[in-house]
Write a protein that holds these residues in place. Structure first.
Motif, PDB file in Angstrom:
ATOM      1  N   TYR A 173       1.282  -1.112   0.236  1.00 34.05           N
ATOM      2  CA  TYR A 173       0.201   0.076  -0.329  1.00 34.05           C
ATOM      3  C   TYR A 173       0.660   0.965   0.031  1.00 34.05           C
ATOM      4  O   TYR A 173       1.045   2.479  -0.866  1.00 34.05           O
ATOM      5  CB  TYR A 173      -0.836  -0.287   1.353  1.00 34.05           C
ATOM      6  N   ASP A 174       1.469   0.648   0.611  1.00 34.56           N
ATOM      7  CA  ASP A 174       2.936   2.297   1.057  1.00 34.56           C
ATOM      8  C   ASP A 174       3.151   2.633   0.020  1.00 34.56           C
ATOM      9  O   ASP A 174       3.212   3.590  -1.450  1.00 34.56           O
ATOM     10  CB  ASP A 174       3.527   2.361   1.794  1.00 34.56           C
ATOM     11  N   ALA A 175       3.667   1.892  -0.963  1.00 34.85           N
ATOM     12  CA  ALA A 175       4.221   1.761  -2.216  1.00 34.85           C
ATOM     13  C   ALA A 175       4.162   2.261  -3.271  1.00 34.85           C
ATOM     14  O   ALA A 175       3.958   3.091  -3.826  1.00 34.85           O
ATOM     15  CB  ALA A 175       4.828   0.635  -2.598  1.00 34.85           C
ATOM     16  N   ALA A 176       2.192   1.973  -3.620  1.00 34.21           N
ATOM     17  CA  ALA A 176       1.091   2.393  -4.976  1.00 34.21           C
ATOM     18  C   ALA A 176       0.791   3.658  -3.929  1.00 34.21           C
ATOM     19  O   ALA A 176       0.803   4.674  -5.228  1.00 34.21           O
ATOM     20  CB  ALA A 176      -0.313   1.635  -4.044  1.00 34.21           C
ATOM     21  N   LYS A 177       1.046   4.168  -2.674  1.00 34.51           N
ATOM     22  CA  LYS A 177       0.786   5.834  -2.693  1.00 34.51           C
ATOM     23  C   LYS A 177       1.569   6.464  -2.888  1.00 34.51           C
ATOM     24  O   LYS A 177       1.416   7.399  -3.898  1.00 34.51           O
ATOM     25  CB  LYS A 177       0.823   6.161  -1.099  1.00 34.51           C
ATOM     26  N   VAL A 178       2.980   5.870  -2.587  1.00 31.21           N
ATOM     27  CA  VAL A 178       3.944   6.256  -3.289  1.00 31.21           C
ATOM     28  C   VAL A 178       4.290   7.056  -5.407  1.00 31.21           C
ATOM     29  O   VAL A 178       4.623   8.080  -5.791  1.00 31.21           O
ATOM     30  CB  VAL A 178       5.343   5.754  -3.040  1.00 31.21           C
ATOM     31  N   ASP A 179       3.431   5.900  -5.920  1.00 28.81           N
ATOM     32  CA  ASP A 179       3.317   6.023  -6.881  1.00 28.81           C
ATOM     33  C   ASP A 179       2.408   6.737  -7.554  1.00 28.81           C
ATOM     34  O   ASP A 179       2.301   6.961  -8.434  1.00 28.81           O
ATOM     35  CB  ASP A 179       3.552   4.639  -7.526  1.00 28.81           C
ATOM     36  N   GLY A 180       1.580   7.251  -6.477  1.00 34.64           N
ATOM     37  CA  GLY A 180       0.397   8.181  -7.069  1.00 34.64           C
ATOM     38  C   GLY A 180      -1.038   7.490  -6.821  1.00 34.64           C
ATOM     39  O   GLY A 180      -1.948   7.776  -7.733  1.00 34.64           O
ATOM     40  N   ALA A 181      -1.148   6.379  -6.533  1.00 34.75           N
ATOM     41  CA  ALA A 181      -2.014   5.661  -6.740  1.00 34.75           C
ATOM     42  C   ALA A 181      -3.336   6.581  -5.543  1.00 34.75           C
ATOM     43  O   ALA A 181      -2.510   6.611  -4.237  1.00 34.75           O
ATOM     44  CB  ALA A 181      -2.124   4.497  -6.168  1.00 34.75           C
ATOM     45  N   THR A 182      -4.757   6.490  -6.068  1.00 29.57           N
ATOM     46  CA  THR A 182      -5.335   6.728  -5.044  1.00 29.57           C
ATOM     47  C   THR A 182      -6.245   5.385  -4.234  1.00 29.57           C
ATOM     48  O   THR A 182      -5.547   4.374  -4.412  1.00 29.57           O
ATOM     49  CB  THR A 182      -6.805   6.948  -5.700  1.00 29.57           C
ATOM     50  N   GLY A 183      -6.544   5.538  -3.507  1.00 32.33           N
ATOM     51  CA  GLY A 183      -7.781   4.918  -2.054  1.00 32.33           C
ATOM     52  C   GLY A 183      -8.263   3.740  -3.426  1.00 32.33           C
ATOM     53  O   GLY A 183      -7.854   2.549  -3.004  1.00 32.33           O
ATOM     54  N   TRP A 184      -9.246   4.404  -4.343  1.00 39.65           N
ATOM     55  CA  TRP A 184      -9.635   3.338  -4.856  1.00 39.65           C
ATOM     56  C   TRP A 184      -8.776   2.373  -6.252  1.00 39.65           C
ATOM     57  O   TRP A 184      -9.289   1.126  -6.724  1.00 39.65           O
ATOM     58  CB  TRP A 184     -10.888   4.000  -5.998  1.00 39.65           C
ATOM     59  N   ASN A 185      -7.356   3.180  -6.700  1.00 40.84           N
ATOM     60  CA  ASN A 185      -6.468   1.969  -7.317  1.00 40.84           C
ATOM     61  C   ASN A 185      -6.051   0.794  -6.164  1.00 40.84           C
ATOM     62  O   ASN A 185      -5.793   0.408  -7.008  1.00 40.84           O
ATOM     63  CB  ASN A 185      -5.882   2.972  -8.000  1.00 40.84           C
ATOM     64  N   VAL A 186      -5.996   1.277  -4.849  1.00 39.55           N
ATOM     65  CA  VAL A 186      -5.144   0.470  -4.134  1.00 39.55           C
ATOM     66  C   VAL A 186      -6.033  -0.488  -4.316  1.00 39.55           C
ATOM     67  O   VAL A 186      -5.607  -1.866  -3.684  1.00 39.55           O
ATOM     68  CB  VAL A 186      -4.731   1.427  -3.023  1.00 39.55           C
ATOM     69  N   ILE A 187      -7.154  -0.364  -3.571  1.00 42.22           N
ATOM     70  CA  ILE A 187      -8.305  -1.370  -4.029  1.00 42.22           C
ATOM     71  C   ILE A 187      -8.474  -2.261  -5.285  1.00 42.22           C
ATOM     72  O   ILE A 187      -9.190  -3.591  -4.923  1.00 42.22           O
ATOM     73  CB  ILE A 187      -9.711  -0.947  -3.353  1.00 42.22           C
ATOM     74  N   ARG A 188      -8.863  -1.677  -5.556  1.00 42.40           N
ATOM     75  CA  ARG A 188      -8.657  -2.198  -7.530  1.00 42.40           C
ATOM     76  C   ARG A 188      -7.332  -3.526  -8.116  1.00 42.40           C
ATOM     77  O   ARG A 188      -7.672  -4.156  -8.248  1.00 42.40           O
ATOM     78  CB  ARG A 188      -9.194  -1.167  -8.576  1.00 42.40           C
ATOM     79  N   TYR A 189      -6.584  -2.431  -7.686  1.00 43.69           N
ATOM     80  CA  TYR A 189      -5.611  -2.954  -8.243  1.00 43.69           C
ATOM     81  C   TYR A 189      -4.449  -3.886  -7.474  1.00 43.69           C
ATOM     82  O   TYR A 189      -3.684  -4.834  -7.853  1.00 43.69           O
ATOM     83  CB  TYR A 189      -4.318  -2.192  -9.187  1.00 43.69           C
ATOM     84  N   ILE A 190      -4.673  -4.061  -5.613  1.00 39.41           N
ATOM     85  CA  ILE A 190      -4.153  -4.394  -4.709  1.00 39.41           C
ATOM     86  C   ILE A 190      -4.880  -5.498  -4.325  1.00 39.41           C
ATOM     87  O   ILE A 190      -4.923  -6.960  -4.007  1.00 39.41           O
ATOM     88  CB  ILE A 190      -3.265  -4.079  -4.115  1.00 39.41           C
TER      89      ILE A 190
END
Length: 278
Positions: A173-190
């Motif tokens: 999750y932390d890596a995704a947020k660093v790459d600019g992922a939104t909360g919905w993107n974290v849910i959808r892709y992770i």
């Protein structure tokens, strides 16, 4: 092995043995006569038994997706919450309905849908309307059963999915947020892709559990009319306990077990195929 043999293998073997006999009047006495596969032939031609499968099939394709969708949403919400009292409280509150026996759940919800006791009908009558008989038809009864089953099992499936989410490394999750992922993107892709094995597991258990529904329609019979063929297990009970034809009931039970096994095996093959493709 002894416990497994006594409480599982032996009853199954006895059911197979019992299903090969037919009750007949011999010299004025009711006697079990060997009939071979006659009970199974009758089962495949039994319109009520076949109708119960149709009921449970349409029930499952509507109720199971709704239940698992709600369980997934609740699991994702809990996973987003900060650890603390509220998170533990809601996790317990969502799971609590599962701890209530199915018969009691059926009675509790049954009173809500009772023609004479329902608070909903009381409100309708106070406003000049006619009371609604929620158990007047098979579709309405299936809706009531679906409501009870969903209320009972959403929390259980939520706990399974939530436990799966807890095993995901937070570094993702932390890596995704660093790459600019939104909360919905974290849910959808992770989160959702990693939840797939747990979702398949809960779906498999839901399919098996749906084929075995009995306690809810049994409890609702004390409140309103519930047809014997509302579910396969309800029909088995009517044939065995009410009509006393235990041989035919044993054959019906074995047919139900075979159908459930076939559907479960087919679904497991689909899961394995998808896993290999990925």
């Amino acid at each position: 092995m002894v416990t497994f043999t006594v409480f599982f293998v032996a009853p199954v073997l006895y059911a197979i043995y019992l299903s090969l006999f037919i009750p007949q009047q011999v010299n004025g006495n009711l006697t079990q006569v060997f009939g071979g596969l006659q009970n199974y032939e009758w089962a495949l031609q039994d319109n009520q038994f076949l109708k119960s499968f149709i009921h449970i099939f349409f029930f499952g394709i509507i109720q199971i997706p709704i239940m698992l969708l709600l369980a997934t949403i609740l699991a994702l919400i809990l996973d987003q919450m900060v650890d603390g009292f509220l998170k533990r409280f809601f996790r317990t509150a969502f799971y609590l309905p599962y701890t209530i026996p199915s018969v009691i759940s059926g009675l509790l919800w049954g009173y809500l849908y009772s023609l004479n006791l329902s608070p909903l009908n009381y409100i309708i009558q106070q406003n000049g309307g006619q009371p609604i008989n929620f158990l007047a038809s098979t579709p309405m009864t299936l809706f009531v059963i679906g409501n009870i089953v969903t209320w009972t099992w959403v929390g259980y499936n939520m706990v399974v999915l939530f436990a799966s989410l807890q095993g995901v490394p937070r570094e993702l999750y932390d890596a995704a947020k660093v790459d600019g992922a939104t909360g919905w993107n974290v849910i959808r892709y992770i989160k959702l892709p990693l939840l797939r094995p747990a979702l398949f597991l809960t779906l498999l258990f839901s399919i098996i559990g749906t084929s075995q529904i009995f306690a809810e329609p049994f409890a609702l019979r004390s409140i309103g009319f519930v047809p014997n063929d509302i579910t396969p297990n309800a029909y088995l009970y009517a044939v065995g306990a009410q009509n006393g034809n235990y041989s035919y009931a044993a054959a019906l039970a074995l047919v139900l077990a075979a159908v459930t096994f076939i559907f479960s095996s087919f679904f497991l093959r689909i899961i394995a195929r998808n896993s290999n493709d990925q």
